[in-house]
Design a protein around this motif. Structure first.
Motif, PDB file in Angstrom:
ATOM      1  N   VAL A 197       0.809  -1.224   0.000  1.00  0.00           N
ATOM      2  CA  VAL A 197       0.000   0.000   0.000  1.00  0.00           C
ATOM      3  C   VAL A 197       0.840   1.271   0.000  1.00  0.00           C
ATOM      4  O   VAL A 197       0.379   2.320  -0.473  1.00  0.00           O
ATOM      5  N   VAL A 198       2.067   1.198   0.513  1.00  0.00           N
ATOM      6  CA  VAL A 198       2.907   2.396   0.538  1.00  0.00           C
ATOM      7  C   VAL A 198       3.774   2.471  -0.721  1.00  0.00           C
ATOM      8  O   VAL A 198       3.811   3.508  -1.399  1.00  0.00           O
ATOM      9  N   SER A 412       7.329   7.335  -1.008  1.00  0.00           N
ATOM     10  CA  SER A 412       7.182   5.909  -1.298  1.00  0.00           C
ATOM     11  C   SER A 412       8.194   5.443  -2.333  1.00  0.00           C
ATOM     12  O   SER A 412       8.778   4.362  -2.202  1.00  0.00           O
ATOM     13  N   VAL A 413       8.392   6.247  -3.366  1.00  0.00           N
ATOM     14  CA  VAL A 413       9.361   5.911  -4.408  1.00  0.00           C
ATOM     15  C   VAL A 413      10.763   5.808  -3.815  1.00  0.00           C
ATOM     16  O   VAL A 413      11.525   4.874  -4.106  1.00  0.00           O
ATOM     17  N   SER A 450       1.295   2.235   6.920  1.00  0.00           N
ATOM     18  CA  SER A 450       0.510   1.514   5.915  1.00  0.00           C
ATOM     19  C   SER A 450      -0.977   1.796   6.065  1.00  0.00           C
ATOM     20  O   SER A 450      -1.686   1.995   5.069  1.00  0.00           O
ATOM     21  N   LEU A 451      -1.458   1.829   7.300  1.00  0.00           N
ATOM     22  CA  LEU A 451      -2.881   2.088   7.525  1.00  0.00           C
ATOM     23  C   LEU A 451      -3.259   3.512   7.139  1.00  0.00           C
ATOM     24  O   LEU A 451      -4.374   3.758   6.660  1.00  0.00           O
ATOM     25  N   ILE A 452      -2.327   4.452   7.344  1.00  0.00           N
ATOM     26  CA  ILE A 452      -2.579   5.836   6.911  1.00  0.00           C
ATOM     27  C   ILE A 452      -2.732   5.887   5.395  1.00  0.00           C
ATOM     28  O   ILE A 452      -3.654   6.510   4.864  1.00  0.00           O
ATOM     29  N   TYR A 453      -1.833   5.212   4.694  1.00  0.00           N
ATOM     30  CA  TYR A 453      -1.932   5.154   3.229  1.00  0.00           C
ATOM     31  C   TYR A 453      -3.205   4.426   2.809  1.00  0.00           C
ATOM     32  O   TYR A 453      -3.883   4.832   1.858  1.00  0.00           O
ATOM     33  N   LEU A 454      -3.516   3.344   3.515  1.00  0.00           N
ATOM     34  CA  LEU A 454      -4.706   2.559   3.177  1.00  0.00           C
ATOM     35  C   LEU A 454      -5.972   3.388   3.356  1.00  0.00           C
ATOM     36  O   LEU A 454      -6.927   3.268   2.592  1.00  0.00           O
ATOM     37  N   ASN A 455      -5.939   4.255   4.336  1.00  0.00           N
ATOM     38  CA  ASN A 455      -7.100   5.111   4.606  1.00  0.00           C
ATOM     39  C   ASN A 455      -7.253   6.230   3.583  1.00  0.00           C
ATOM     40  O   ASN A 455      -8.282   6.909   3.534  1.00  0.00           O
ATOM     41  N   SER A 456      -6.230   6.430   2.744  1.00  0.00           N
ATOM     42  CA  SER A 456      -6.284   7.513   1.764  1.00  0.00           C
ATOM     43  C   SER A 456      -7.066   7.139   0.510  1.00  0.00           C
ATOM     44  O   SER A 456      -7.201   7.940  -0.410  1.00  0.00           O
ATOM     45  N   ASN A 457      -7.546   5.886   0.477  1.00  0.00           N
ATOM     46  CA  ASN A 457      -8.376   5.406  -0.646  1.00  0.00           C
ATOM     47  C   ASN A 457      -7.627   5.341  -1.971  1.00  0.00           C
ATOM     48  O   ASN A 457      -8.242   5.402  -3.036  1.00  0.00           O
ATOM     49  N   VAL A 458      -6.306   5.226  -1.933  1.00  0.00           N
ATOM     50  CA  VAL A 458      -5.557   5.044  -3.180  1.00  0.00           C
ATOM     51  C   VAL A 458      -5.114   3.597  -3.359  1.00  0.00           C
ATOM     52  O   VAL A 458      -4.575   3.233  -4.397  1.00  0.00           O
ATOM     53  N   SER A 459      -5.338   2.761  -2.353  1.00  0.00           N
ATOM     54  CA  SER A 459      -4.910   1.372  -2.442  1.00  0.00           C
ATOM     55  C   SER A 459      -5.717   0.632  -3.503  1.00  0.00           C
ATOM     56  O   SER A 459      -6.915   0.833  -3.646  1.00  0.00           O
ATOM     57  N   THR A 460      -5.024  -0.227  -4.239  1.00  0.00           N
ATOM     58  CA  THR A 460      -5.655  -0.962  -5.332  1.00  0.00           C
ATOM     59  C   THR A 460      -5.557  -2.457  -5.097  1.00  0.00           C
ATOM     60  O   THR A 460      -4.857  -2.915  -4.199  1.00  0.00           O
ATOM     61  N   GLY A 461      -6.257  -3.230  -5.936  1.00  0.00           N
ATOM     62  CA  GLY A 461      -6.152  -4.685  -5.861  1.00  0.00           C
ATOM     63  C   GLY A 461      -4.768  -5.158  -6.280  1.00  0.00           C
ATOM     64  O   GLY A 461      -4.001  -4.439  -6.922  1.00  0.00           O
ATOM     65  N   PHE A 462      -4.433  -6.381  -5.914  1.00  0.00           N
ATOM     66  CA  PHE A 462      -3.126  -6.940  -6.270  1.00  0.00           C
ATOM     67  C   PHE A 462      -3.083  -7.277  -7.760  1.00  0.00           C
ATOM     68  O   PHE A 462      -4.071  -7.755  -8.335  1.00  0.00           O
TER      69      PHE A 462
END
Length: 467
Positions: A197-198, A412-413, A450-462
């Motif tokens: 996620v990050v 992240s990069v 990771s949870l902060i990033y996950l909460n940003s709604n940018v996480s995608t499927g694998f």
């Protein structure tokens, strides 16, 4: 809630996974430890059908079919009463393999793609062959369902050999798990989630923007975009594998590692020994070796032909498009050239040059893996060497326009580049893991970020959900 099963979701991390672990370990202590197996089967089937119940009959039909076929393939002394006398064990093995391949081919190339079908089909083909070779006796239906539907691995692997995992389930009956055993599992899950996620999802933003306008890529941006995809798919898939291994650890089960710093390798051969390692083991044992054995008067050139055929099959396994076939062909050619170089030319390249050539070759092959079409792929390839358009950054304008919101992507990069170029990989970290405050604080920090990033709604499927 996600429309399909996801490790990278709040529902999974804070609801589903704790319920599974608590229920499993409590039931293991009961008078009948098989209850824990039934609990895990139910949870695994729920996870698999999460958001798409139509997937469940496909998994169940595959599971029951292979369980049944195995009863006819098993050792003669225990299974002869089930098998018609005029039909041999080999007949049922061939029947099972052919029908599994047809089953996979139909859904993969002519219908919709059920989650994990490539992985659980390969796993069961391996199981049938192992039964035929006498490496294990056919499972009971409960045992077969337990291993095949095992939720950490059913969708994206690592690809398991049934006998290895089933032995562990049998040996860990009535055995609990200590805090010292649970701690590295939590740490590894945190590392895997951070990777996904990050790091991976941030590279995905760059990749998606670049591949949306391939004809406008400058030389520099083409390299940025293609390298970003190579890093995206690595961190995405290895992140999933880390989380799968961690969940299995928390259940008291050890499953094989899937990645071992493949982007640091100095040859294509070593790359495949470190990338998607469970698939490589399947390729070597169940594809390459039988092909080699089929040749009369085996020689080096024939082994290279077997390598080429095997990698073509790997390309086709990923999908029916020309891009996947070219991807497999390129890796087959790379391995053949690698072997001929080692055997015939025998010139050892400087380490940096060997790494640079390997990474560049892998990066180019992944263009055909990612591009929507062959014309798109060739446009990207042309941009990589188009010195007439070196510096234009117009393609990345949507990212630059994010302003302060681009800072997490930059962070992240940088983390991704540091992770692949230096330090220990996740396997090495967990191997030396010590149950201490320092280690737990670091794992907690990774989880919080990771949870902060996950909460940003940018996480995608694998990525490999598509295979």
């Amino acid at each position: 809630m996600f429309s399909q099963a996801q490790f990278n979701s709040f529902e999974f991390i804070f609801l589903f996974l704790p319920c599974v672990l608590i229920g499993f370990h409590l039931l293991k202590k009961s008078s009948n430890s098989n209850y824990s197996h039934y609990w895990l089967i139910i949870c695994s089937l729920f996870f698999y059908s999460w958001g798409n119940l139509s997937n469940l009959p496909i998994l169940l039909s595959s599971l029951v079919f292979n369980y049944t076929i195995a009863q006819f393939i098993g050792p003669i002394d225990t299974q002869s009463s089930l098998r018609p006398r005029n039909l041999s064990r080999k007949f049922f093995l061939i029947l099972g393999i052919v029908l599994n391949v047809l089953f996979l081919s139909y859904y993969k190339y002519f219908s919709y793609l059920p989650l994990g079908i490539s992985f659980f089909t390969i796993m069961q083909i391996m199981y049938l062959v192992d039964c035929y070779e006498g490496m294990l006796k056919p499972n009971t239906l409960r045992e077969h369902a337990l291993v095949v539907s095992f939720f950490p691995t059913v969708i994206m692997g690592p690809i398991l050999r049934v006998k290895d995992v089933l032995t562990q389930f049998r040996e860990t009956v009535n055995k609990g798990i200590s805090h010292e055993q649970l701690a590295p599992a939590i740490a590894l899950f945190s590392i895997g989630l951070f990777k996904k996620v990050v790091i991976a999802d941030s590279f995905a933003i760059i990749v998606d923007v670049g591949y949306a306008s391939v004809s406008a890529l400058s030389m520099i941006m083409a390299w940025v975009v293609t390298v970003s995809y190579t890093l995206q798919i690595y961190f995405d898939f290895s992140g999933y594998s880390d989380m799968a291994i961690a969940i299995a650890m928390a259940l008291g089960i050890k499953i094989p590692i899937n990645f071992n710093s493949p982007l640091r390798t100095k040859s294509i051969v070593k790359f495949w020994q470190s990338w998607h390692m469970s698939l490589t083991n399947f390729i070597t044992t169940y594809l390459y070796t039988p092909i080699v054995r089929s040749f009369a008067k085996l020689n080096f050139h024939k082994t290279m032909l077997a390598t080429m055929i095997t990698m073509l099959i790997v390309g086709i396994w990923h999908g029916s498009s020309w891009g996947f076939l070219i991807f497999g062909t390129l890796h087959g050619l790379g391995m053949v050239i690698n072997h001929y170089w080692q055997k015939k030319i025998k010139i050892k390249l400087p380490n940096f040059l060997a790494w640079a050539l390997t990474f560049t070759y892998v990066n180019v092959a992944f263009i055909f893996f990612r591009a929507e079409s062959i014309p798109d792929a060739t446009a990207v390839l042309f941009s990589l060497i188009n010195s007439e358009s070196i510096m234009s950054l117009a393609t990345m304008a949507p990212i630059f326009e994010l302003g302060p919101q681009a800072l997490p992507i930059i962070f992240s990069v940088m983390m991704g580049l540091i992770a692949i170029s230096s330090g220990k990989n996740s396997n090495q970290i967990i191997e030396k893991f010590q149950f201490s405050t320092k280690e737990l604080v670091l794992a907690s920090l990774l989880m919080v970020v990771s949870l902060i990033y996950l909460n940003s709604n940018v996480s995608t499927g694998f990525i490999y959900y598509a295979f």
